[in-house]
Design an enzyme around this catalytic site. Structure first.
Site, PDB file in Angstrom:
ATOM      1  N   GLU A 751     -37.946  35.130  65.508  1.00  0.00           N
ATOM      2  CA  GLU A 751     -38.549  35.091  64.254  1.00  0.00           C
ATOM      3  C   GLU A 751     -37.678  34.207  63.777  1.00  0.00           C
ATOM      4  OE1 GLU A 751     -40.430  38.594  61.089  1.00  0.00           O
ATOM      5  OE2 GLU A 751     -38.754  39.029  62.593  1.00  0.00           O
ATOM      6  N   GLY A 894     -46.785  53.566  75.445  1.00  0.00           N
ATOM      7  CA  GLY A 894     -46.673  54.184  76.480  1.00  0.00           C
ATOM      8  C   GLY A 894     -45.957  53.413  77.363  1.00  0.00           C
ATOM      9  N   GLN A 930     -33.157  59.653  75.039  1.00  0.00           N
ATOM     10  CA  GLN A 930     -31.873  59.389  75.398  1.00  0.00           C
ATOM     11  C   GLN A 930     -31.963  59.922  76.725  1.00  0.00           C
ATOM     12  OE1 GLN A 930     -27.061  58.767  74.812  1.00  0.00           O
ATOM     13  NE2 GLN A 930     -28.061  60.284  73.508  1.00  0.00           N
TER      14      GLN A 930
END
Length: 963
Positions: A751, A894, A930
């Site tokens: 970007e 997902g 985590q």
């Protein structure tokens, strides 16, 4: 001669692709002798690794039999091949038996398989080399860079296809490794097990960034920097004005952006953000330009890009001084004139169009333009004490002629159809007298009846001499009205009038013609008693006035919009006025646009300007430029600098660059000083496309729908004729990894350009205001900080790749190149995941993101380093009262949620609640996942001017620069 033939044979032999029939036969024979040997070769070979076609067929069948847990002996194999009609192709049962008979043992089958795989790899390399050579010799002449990328892809693809080493590890080996790891951790005495993030609390929670971990850092891309729905942007290609709503909906936007040299240039948006409803404020400038944005949206000031919340009335912000954008569409001149006249002095709310104007020249030209529409004429309507008016109506002679032609054609059609008038009347359910009137040319059927008439007679309208129904029917919609309706002009009262969308797309000469006739009606040009020359335009439509201001800007004409005092103005219809005051704009207006019917008055304006000295009290640069000039000048005297440049020092030698009463530098003076100082930055400012306009009003509008766009590289765009702006935590991780580790660190920035990232890093590490770094306007105390930051980085191995839209394979190959040349990498940063792509991926975007996510996790394992990828969040969180992100807010969540080892969300409450003093300068890093540690929230400080996150308490790292 025999020697030559022998050499040719040797050369031909060398061109036979590498292979080993004996090894291939031994593999296949070994599998038939010992079916259990399949497990030793299944992860090492595929059918295409065999050179002979017959061997590939046999191996394919063996794979299917092994998968079905069936034996691989000669009989079973021959039956399976026979069932596929391939037995004769491979040499029959005799060849299969020969394979088994000539293989004494399967004990060395892995060695045979390695030989087969080795030869297959060599053949793939030969094919790749041939494709590369063909590309280089191609007559189409592909670019060398493209060929190099293709060559690299082909070679690395071969590497990717090679069987991966590894496999199941036994318990004894696993236990030994586990005990060794525990011993290693014990000896570390609680030290970091991974790569430190540079944030104390985060390191305590994660024990650093672990090798082979995929870490996702997610946040909203615009963080509240939005403009209100309905805001318009100009398309530099077509000249059209398009709302940001439309651009976000179609996810494609051509726009104008401000480059680092302060010039406007075409660009394309790369991301489109619907940010829901947020508090919005209307910003109005002294020129009357208006834009509605959130408080966090930055504007360009003399001190760089500053959010609206830091600006107040009196602050000067950058707006375009010219928008050299013109369309390519054309309209006949008479239509352009009619549009201008009707918008200015036209009436379009009655049955017939009206044009009211006291100037006979304008009335005559309007009548001439109307006569170009078929069958129309203007009639003068006079009334005592009132301005003369032209009424657009049908031309009687043309109407009579058209009806006579229709009557004659109808009689002919009835004769050919052998139908009487009475029969036609019955078919159409009308009176016989009506049909008689049609046939005699005295009347026309209603439009719906005319359509049924054509159907009954089975003839097209043209066969009845009716090319245009409106030309023959007295009560039909006239051609001019249809034209005005198509441009949205018909039926509008004066305060509702707007410039038609099609006008913005006109080519330059036609746009000038439109403005000329617009000013001919409601414009004026004169010299005031005080000697001030001016051109103005008045209207009761505020939006129309602003659109005229925009069109003038395309010619480089600066105009001011103001509310015009008028004693007789009604509360709901306040007049507005547009003024052109500065000399340059007046000269451009007179030379490129003009005013029809008021040429003499405009000539007086030009004559007045010719006798005046050029100066401008409005068109100056920000006061920060004075400080910049003084810093560049240093201790050198102006006299010596001017003499060295071969220029004459201004009279008095006082350039007003110091003191409380310092004046802003004019563009002309700044250009002169740029030449004297040989300074490109000052020269760019002097010749910029910017006008520094003063904010005169900031008004809250409540919560409104807002949108934002991302423009790669420049991160700004022009909306409503104002310049507005649009990766920080992740780059702070990179900074610490570069400084704390001797290993290479790779950043893939799809970007932001590499140069911009480096400037941002220097600002962060040196604690220097980012705007001063980007513009080069460093203050005295900034230089030692910049030097320290450069010294910290100069010997470090940081590699930034700003190639757009990389695929995982391309990214992997570039990492391998760095590994080969500089050793194993310590960290890979990707900004950002949604900008990656997989060429030729045929599934939907969610499936593509799933493949990208899986590839990034594989990349982390392959290179044994943490891979940190930025990710966008869904805009659904903007609709919740609590804007703190959760796992379900991840875009295409997902696959990302499944593959990532750590997922963290960056949240700054001050973006959503700017009025709360308790959240200013604070940020939260919310660890939502985590795999091998706790989840929770880490609180940090955010220093906006340095684009830097830090621990809330000072640490030793911050002492580097004496803070």
């Amino acid at each position: 001669m025999s020697e030559i033939l022998e050499q040719d044979k040797e050369t031909a032999a060398l061109k036979v692709p590498p292979h080993s029939l004996e090894a291939e036969q031994s593999v296949l024979g070994g599998l038939m002798l010992d079916n259990q040997a399949w497990d030793n070769v299944a992860d090492r070979l595929v059918a295409d690794d065999f050179y002979r076609y017959e061997h590939r067929l046999i191996f394919n069948v063996m794979a299917e039999l092994a998968e079905a847990a069936r034996p691989l002996d000669v009989v079973t194999l021959s039956e399976a091949l026979e069932g596929r009609d391939q037995l004769d192709t491979v040499g029959g049962l005799a060849y299969l038996a020969e394979l088994a008979r000539n293989t004494p043992s399967a004990s060395n089958i892995r060695a045979y398989a390695d030989i087969v795989r080795e030869r297959a790899t060599l053949r793939k390399l030969i094919r790749a080399a041939s494709q590369i050579a063909d590309g280089a010799f191609s007559p189409q002449g592909r670019p060398a860079d493209e060929l190099v990328d293709e060559a690299e892809r082909l070679v690395f693809q071969i590497s990717e296809e090679r069987p991966k080493s590894g496999g199941p590890i036994g318990m004894s080996e696993l236990l030994a490794k586990a005990v060794d790891r525990i011993d290693e951790l014990f000896n570390m005495k609680g030290e970091m097990t991974g790569l430190s993030t540079g944030f104390r609390d985060l390191d305590e929670m994660t024990s650093g960034l672990q090798p082979s971990d995929l870490v996702i850092i997610a946040g909203r891309p615009s963080m509240g920097k939005c403009i209100m729905a309905g805001s318009r942007l100009v398309d530099p290609a077509s000249g059209a004005l398009v709302t940001i709503d439309e651009l976000v909906e179609r996810r494609e936007a051509d726009l104008l952006t401000l480059a680092d040299n302060f010039r406007l240039a075409p660009a394309r948006a790369s991301a489109f953000v619907d940010d829901g409803h947020k508090p919005v404020f209307r910003v109005r400038t002294a020129l009357g330009r208006e834009i509605c944005t959130t408080l966090t949206h930055p504007f360009l000031t003399g001190d760089g890009w500053q959010p609206l919340e830091r600006l107040g009335v009196g602050e000067r912000v950058a707006v375009p001084r010219r928008l050299p954008v013109f369309g390519s569409e054309r309209l006949p001149e008479h239509q352009v004139k009619v549009l201008a006249y009707m918008i200015a002095d036209g009436g379009a709310t009655q049955t017939n169009a009206l044009f009211t104007n006291a100037d006979p020249r304008l009335r005559a030209e309007f009548a001439e333009a109307v006569s170009a529409f078929p069958g129309l004429v203007c009639r003068l309507v006079k009334s005592a004490g009132r301005t003369p008016t032209l009424r657009v109506s049908r031309e009687p002679e043309a109407l009579a002629t058209a009806r006579q032609a229709f009557g004659e054609a109808l009689r002919g059609a009835l004769a050919r159809a052998r139908m009487t008038g009475e029969a036609l009347a019955g078919a159409l359910n009308v009176s016989k007298a009506a049909v008689s009137g049609w046939c005699q040319g005295r009347a026309m059927p209603a439009e719906a009846t005319f359509g049924r008439l054509c159907h009954v007679l089975e003839v097209p309208p043209a066969e009845l001499d009716v090319a245009d129904y409106a030309q023959a029917a007295k009560n039909a919609t006239s051609p001019m009205r249809r034209f005005l309706e198509s441009h949205g002009v018909w039926g509008l009262k004066a305060p509702e009038k707007r410039i038609p969308a099609g006008v913005f797309r006109l080519e330059k000469p036609l746009l000038a013609l439109f403005l000329n006739r617009l000013f001919a009606c409601d414009g004026s040009a004169f010299v005031q008693a005080n000697g001030q020359a001016r051109v103005s335009y008045a209207s009761s439509s505020r939006e129309l006035i602003r659109e005229v201001q925009h069109l003038l800007l395309r010619f480089g004409i600066l105009a001011k919009v103001r509310e015009k005092p008028h004693a007789q103005a009604s509360p709901d219809c306040l007049p507005w006025e547009l003024e052109i005051l500065d000399r340059s704009s007046l000269e451009v207006f007179a030379g490129e646009i003009g005013i029809f019917g008021k040429e003499s008055r405009l000539a007086d304006v030009v004559a007045c300007l010719a006798g005046k000295r050029r100066h401008s009290n409005r068109d100056g640069l920000p006061r920060s430029v004075n400080r910049y000039v003084k810093a560049v000048k240093g201790d050198r005297s102006w006299r010596r600098l001017f003499e060295a440049a071969g220029r004459r020092l201004p009279e008095g030698g006082n350039l007003h660059l110091s003191g409380v009463s310092e004046r802003c530098l004019s563009r002309a003076r700044a250009a002169e000083l740029a030449a004297v100082l040989q300074d490109d930055y000052l020269a760019n400012l002097a010749g910029s496309d910017l006008y520094w306009d003063e904010i005169v009003e900031i008004t809250p509008l409540g919560r409104q729908q807002v949108y934002d766009l991302t423009v790669e590289g420049t991160h700004n765009f022009v909306a409503e004729d104002v310049c507005v702006h649009n990766t920080t935590f992740a780059m702070n991780l990179v900074e610490h990894a570069v400084i704390a580790s001797d290993k290479p660190v790779m950043v893939f920035s799809m970007e932001m350009p590499a140069e911009s990232l480096m400037l941002r890093m220097l600002s962060s590490l040196g604690r220097i205001d980012q705007t001063r770094v980007r513009t080069g306007q460093l203050e005295d105390e900034d230089w030692p900080r910049l030097t320290s930051a450069v010294n910290l980085l100069k010997d470090k191995q940081l590699f930034i790749d700003d190639t757009a839209a990389l695929s995982p394979n391309e990214m992997r190959s570039r990492i391998r190149r760095v590994v080969r040349e500089h050793g194993n990498v310590g960290l890979v940063m990707i900004d950002y995941l949604q900008l990656m792509q997989i060429p030729g991926f045929s599934e939907n975007r969610t499936g593509e993101i799933s493949e990208i996510s899986r590839s990034l996790k594989g990349m982390a394992k392959e290179f044994g380093c943490p891979v940190v990828a930025l990710s966008q969040l869904n805009r659904s969180l903007e609709q919740r009262p609590n804007k703190r992100p959760v796992m379900s807010d991840l875009r295409e969540s997902g696959a990302i949620e499944q593959d990532a080892d750590v997922i963290a969300f960056v949240y700054r409450d001050e973006v959503y609640n700017p009025d709360n003093p308790d959240n200013q300068g604070l940020a939260e890093l919310i660890i939502g996942k985590q795999r091998n540690g706790p989840i929770g929230t880490v609180h940090m400080a955010f220093i906006g001017k340095y684009t830097r996150f830090e621990d809330l308490a000072p640490d030793s790292y911050g002492d580097t620069f004496g803070e």
